[in-house]
Design an enzyme around this catalytic site. Structure first.
Site, PDB file in Angstrom:
ATOM      1  N   SER A   5       0.515  -1.212   0.085  1.00  0.00           N
ATOM      2  CA  SER A   5      -0.313  -0.437  -0.065  1.00  0.00           C
ATOM      3  C   SER A   5       0.821   1.188  -0.041  1.00  0.00           C
ATOM      4  O   SER A   5       0.729   1.946  -0.974  1.00  0.00           O
ATOM      5  CB  SER A   5      -1.001   0.052   1.317  1.00  0.00           C
ATOM      6  OG  SER A   5      -1.382  -1.311   1.249  1.00  0.00           O
ATOM      7  N   HIS A  13       0.228   4.564   4.476  1.00  0.00           N
ATOM      8  CA  HIS A  13      -0.157   5.001   3.391  1.00  0.00           C
ATOM      9  C   HIS A  13       0.139   6.032   3.548  1.00  0.00           C
ATOM     10  O   HIS A  13       0.230   6.818   2.093  1.00  0.00           O
ATOM     11  CB  HIS A  13      -1.956   4.884   3.988  1.00  0.00           C
ATOM     12  CG  HIS A  13      -2.317   3.256   3.902  1.00  0.00           C
ATOM     13  ND1 HIS A  13      -3.826   2.818   3.854  1.00  0.00           N
ATOM     14  CD2 HIS A  13      -1.818   2.674   3.404  1.00  0.00           C
ATOM     15  CE1 HIS A  13      -3.695   1.893   3.429  1.00  0.00           C
ATOM     16  NE2 HIS A  13      -2.636   0.961   3.236  1.00  0.00           N
TER      17      HIS A  13
END
Length: 392
Positions: free
Chosen positions: A292, A351
């Site tokens: 991610s 993230h």
């Protein structure tokens, strides 16, 4: 030194200059006869849609913009002049859609579309192979009670504080290709195919993969640092590790801690093989899986390159890259501040770190583009200030 139009004798070769304004920069000349050294070549229109084969010596072209330096004859020096304030009135601070000044100059792509797609597909295939080994290890552990393969994957294919404590630094890289379940794998592969291929096409294979892997490692580092701040069994020691950096590059031998038992988080699907670890904090045994952080970095670079480009979120909702990525960054940063990582079992800090890494990487990869944007925005602000003073 100005050149009159009467001294320019060469005409336009099939000029397509109807509605799209094309600009080039004419270098300084000593005499009008020096125009004979120029050769016709292809230039891009401002809308990036049509091509115009023109002669640089044409008097009809506005002497305003500049082409990439490599496209001009090498014996003629260039005069890099740029006007940050566009002509005509502006109603909004942000420029219109697909504006030339907010997009990278055309013709500067470092790779071919076929190579870019191939690189993205290879990365997705590597993710699939690693996920297949994870699935096989879980199946052997649950059905056959054979934990050999599962212990190997837990030791070498996920990033955790205990793995770094034992010197397995490569888990920061291998964990980028590991995924929790099939949905996690598919979502990341779709994002990799969508964004990584464009980054490879723009910057080349090595730069794109360096940003991809660097963002993944940086996201893992930030997430592990957050876990270490929560629970650290060496916090009371005078020379104990306080940062992940101390585990990667230890200052000396640390006291031994017991090896954690098989642990895969709090997912109820793998309840039969979860064991509690003795003398090891849960945060040290918990591992990080997923790409991610790397995916968010490539998406951030895409948003910096083409902020007005629309893409379909989950194949349903059309969103603009320049609007969605800042909103997503703010939302996930708020979730990090509220400590929702344990509740959703998602590393939001990875993230956020990946997005930050992508934006910073774009500053180094395309410094001229950011300089041009800053000059353009400063010019608009100054023009608004001057217009307000004139009205007052």
């Amino acid at each position: 030194m100005c050149i009159s139009s009467s001294s320019l004798l060469c005409g336009i070769n099939s000029l397509k200059y109807a509605s799209n304004r094309v600009g080039i920069l004419i270098p300084p000349f000593q005499t009008a006869s020096s125009l004979n050294i120029f050769r016709p070549y292809v230039i891009f229109s401002r809308s990036h849609r049509s091509l115009s084969s023109v002669d640089v010596s044409s008097p009809s072209l506005p002497l305003r913009e500049h082409l990439p330096l490599k496209n001009v004859y090498s014996q003629v020096p260039l005069l890099p002049v740029w006007s940050p304030i566009p002509k005509g009135p502006r109603r909004f601070l942000l420029p219109p859609k697909f504006h030339y000044r907010l997009s990278p100059p055309p013709g500067e792509f470092k790779s071919s579309p076929r190579v870019a797609i191939m690189v993205a597909v290879i990365v997705c295939l590597v993710n699939g192979v690693v996920f297949w080994h994870w699935d096989l290890a879980r199946d052997e552990a649950i059905r056959l009670h054979d934990f050999k393969r599962f212990r190997f994957m837990m030791t070498h294919a996920q990033a955790s504080l205990f793995n770094l404590y034992e010197g397995r630094w490569w888990t920061l890289v291998v964990s980028i290709f590991s995924h929790q379940n099939l949905a996690h794998l598919l979502v990341n592969c779709v994002a990799i195919y969508s964004f990584l291929s464009i980054v490879v096409y723009k910057f080349g294979v090595w730069k794109a993969l360096s940003v991809y892997l660097g963002a993944g490692v940086f996201g893992n580092y930030v997430a592990l640092q957050r876990m270490m701040n929560e629970e650290n069994p060496f916090a009371t020691l005078p020379n104990g590790p306080t940062k992940v950096w101390d585990l990667l590059f230890p200052k000396g031998p640390y006291p031994p801690i017991s090896r954690p038992a098989l642990y895969l988080g709090s997912n109820p699907e793998y309840g039969p093989i979860i064991r509690t670890a003795t003398f090891v904090p849960q945060s040290w045994a918990t591992g990080l899986l997923g790409a991610s952080g790397a995916v968010y970095a490539t998406a951030a670079i895409f948003a910096c390159l083409f902020p007005y480009t629309e893409f379909f979120l989950f194949f349903v909702y059309p969103v603009k890259a320049g609007i969605f990525m800042p909103l997503d960054f703010i939302a996930e940063y708020v979730l990090c501040l509220l400590n929702y990582e344990k509740k959703f079992h998602v590393a939001f800090d990875a993230h956020v770190s990946g997005t930050f890494f992508g934006v910073v990487s774009s500053l180094f990869l395309l410094p001229a583009m950011w300089k041009r944007r800053s000059l353009y925005c400063v010019g608009i602000v100054k023009k608004r200030i001057w217009s307000n003073k004139a009205k007052a």
